[in-house]
Design an enzyme around this catalytic site. Structure first.
Site, PDB file in Angstrom:
ATOM      1  N   ASP A  11       0.359  10.836   3.057  1.00 60.96           N
ATOM      2  CA  ASP A  11       1.104   9.521   3.157  1.00 60.96           C
ATOM      3  C   ASP A  11       0.801   8.859   4.564  1.00 60.96           C
ATOM      4  O   ASP A  11       0.488   9.960   5.516  1.00 60.96           O
ATOM      5  CB  ASP A  11       2.547   9.393   2.766  1.00 60.96           C
ATOM      6  CG  ASP A  11       3.233   8.207   3.470  1.00 60.96           C
ATOM      7  OD1 ASP A  11       2.923   7.095   2.580  1.00 60.96           O
ATOM      8  OD2 ASP A  11       4.313   8.234   4.002  1.00 60.96           O
ATOM      9  N   ARG A  12       0.744   7.644   4.746  1.00 63.68           N
ATOM     10  CA  ARG A  12       0.476   7.235   6.344  1.00 63.68           C
ATOM     11  C   ARG A  12       1.888   7.116   6.826  1.00 63.68           C
ATOM     12  O   ARG A  12       2.073   7.711   7.903  1.00 63.68           O
ATOM     13  CB  ARG A  12      -0.433   5.918   6.212  1.00 63.68           C
ATOM     14  CG  ARG A  12      -0.819   5.576   7.616  1.00 63.68           C
ATOM     15  CD  ARG A  12      -1.385   4.205   7.503  1.00 63.68           C
ATOM     16  NE  ARG A  12      -0.713   3.180   7.749  1.00 63.68           N
ATOM     17  CZ  ARG A  12      -0.667   1.915   7.712  1.00 63.68           C
ATOM     18  NH1 ARG A  12      -2.060   1.445   7.880  1.00 63.68           N
ATOM     19  NH2 ARG A  12       0.282   1.026   7.995  1.00 63.68           N
ATOM     20  N   ASP A  13       2.471   5.988   6.632  1.00 65.20           N
ATOM     21  CA  ASP A  13       3.686   5.580   7.463  1.00 65.20           C
ATOM     22  C   ASP A  13       4.895   6.637   7.288  1.00 65.20           C
ATOM     23  O   ASP A  13       5.352   6.931   6.142  1.00 65.20           O
ATOM     24  CB  ASP A  13       4.230   4.262   6.864  1.00 65.20           C
ATOM     25  CG  ASP A  13       3.150   3.021   7.140  1.00 65.20           C
ATOM     26  OD1 ASP A  13       2.421   3.111   8.115  1.00 65.20           O
ATOM     27  OD2 ASP A  13       2.947   2.115   6.201  1.00 65.20           O
ATOM     28  N   TYR A  22       5.671  -2.771   7.768  1.00 68.17           N
ATOM     29  CA  TYR A  22       4.702  -3.613   7.544  1.00 68.17           C
ATOM     30  C   TYR A  22       3.812  -3.905   8.747  1.00 68.17           C
ATOM     31  O   TYR A  22       3.703  -5.060   9.187  1.00 68.17           O
ATOM     32  CB  TYR A  22       5.653  -4.997   7.196  1.00 68.17           C
ATOM     33  CG  TYR A  22       6.333  -4.556   5.867  1.00 68.17           C
ATOM     34  CD1 TYR A  22       5.897  -4.491   4.632  1.00 68.17           C
ATOM     35  CD2 TYR A  22       7.582  -5.246   6.209  1.00 68.17           C
ATOM     36  CE1 TYR A  22       6.631  -4.133   3.709  1.00 68.17           C
ATOM     37  CE2 TYR A  22       8.523  -4.842   4.791  1.00 68.17           C
ATOM     38  CZ  TYR A  22       8.008  -4.396   3.487  1.00 68.17           C
ATOM     39  OH  TYR A  22       8.963  -4.162   2.805  1.00 68.17           O
ATOM     40  N   CYS A 102       1.169  -2.137 -11.258  1.00 65.31           N
ATOM     41  CA  CYS A 102      -0.182  -1.809 -11.115  1.00 65.31           C
ATOM     42  C   CYS A 102      -0.073  -0.083 -11.033  1.00 65.31           C
ATOM     43  O   CYS A 102       1.126   0.363 -10.988  1.00 65.31           O
ATOM     44  CB  CYS A 102      -0.650  -2.125  -9.625  1.00 65.31           C
ATOM     45  SG  CYS A 102       0.104  -1.339  -8.127  1.00 65.31           S
ATOM     46  N   ASP A 131       6.643  11.429   3.156  1.00 64.97           N
ATOM     47  CA  ASP A 131       8.194  11.678   3.562  1.00 64.97           C
ATOM     48  C   ASP A 131       8.904  10.936   2.425  1.00 64.97           C
ATOM     49  O   ASP A 131       9.959  10.727   2.622  1.00 64.97           O
ATOM     50  CB  ASP A 131       8.379  10.836   4.886  1.00 64.97           C
ATOM     51  CG  ASP A 131       7.999   9.337   4.820  1.00 64.97           C
ATOM     52  OD1 ASP A 131       6.896   9.003   3.952  1.00 64.97           O
ATOM     53  OD2 ASP A 131       8.689   8.531   5.570  1.00 64.97           O
TER      54      ASP A 131
HETATM   55 MG   LIG Z   1       5.876   7.198   4.137  1.00 59.09          MG
HETATM   56 ZN   LIG Z   2      -1.348  -1.266  -6.615  1.00 60.02          ZN
END
Ligand SMILES: [Mg+2]
Ligand SMILES: [Zn+2]
Length: 185
Positions: A11-13, A22, A102, A131
């Site tokens: 994961d990134r954030d 955002y 999606c 996280d």
């Molecule tokens: Mg995250």
């Molecule tokens: Zn999607």
């Protein structure tokens, strides 16, 4: 044919960078502390490093695909300064209430499957690290191991669920040590 590599789906954030919510300004990308060494260790151990990130801010109109790409490039540059290269980055731009359901928004698995096909990955031997529970949930569907690394935004019920259905580690360092120390012994 070439042997398939395992991956660490990251994961990134809130996992690699501070979650600025955002995020659209590349100048605001800040690596979380103590992530470069465990990432480098994974790569030395033969894991592809693949970022999989939900970016519903795109569907919400809060950032554009170009903003996302600029932030991704900044993250790549900051990691490169630490000697770490990612093998790929994949994002879901959707928000179910606006753009409909999606398969790519985590806990959906479309992006992991796409990465596996693009990069010749063995998902069964892969790690799913993040996280939030939705980051580790794809391990339940695809095989492999989910490891939750709780951060400031992790709800306590998701930690409890990960303790039951996946693994919880205190840090990315601990998550990687858990896997690689076991492989080595
Ligand atoms: Mg995250
Ligand atoms: Zn999607």
């Amino acid at each position: 044919m070439t042997a398939l590599r395992p991956a660490a789906f990251l994961d990134r954030d809130g996992t690699l960078i501070h979650d600025a919510h955002y995020l659209r300004d590349p100048a605001l990308v800040r690596l979380l502390p103590n992530i470069a060494a465990p990432l480098a260790r994974l790569r030395r151990a033969g894991y592809a490093l693949v970022v999989i990130t939900n970016q519903s801010g795109i569907a919400r109109g809060l950032l554009t695909e170009q903003d996302y790409a600029a932030v991704r490039d900044r993250l790549d540059a900051l990691l490169a300064e630490e000697g770490v290269t990612l093998d790929g980055s994949y994002h879901c731009p959707h928000e179910p209430a606006r753009s409909g359901p999606c398969e790519c928004r985590k806990p959906g698995t479309l992006l992991h499957r796409r990465a596996a096909s693009d990069l010749a990955l063995d998902v069964n031997r892969s790690l799913f690290i993040g996280d939030r529970f939705r980051d580790v949930a794809p391990a339940l569907a695809l095989g492999g191991r989910g490891i939750l690394v709780p951060g400031v935004d992790t709800p306590s019920d998701e930690i409890s669920r990960a303790e039951r259905e996946a693994t919880v580690a205190r840090s990315l360092h601990d998550a990687v040590a858990l896997v690689l120390d076991a492989e080595a012994s």
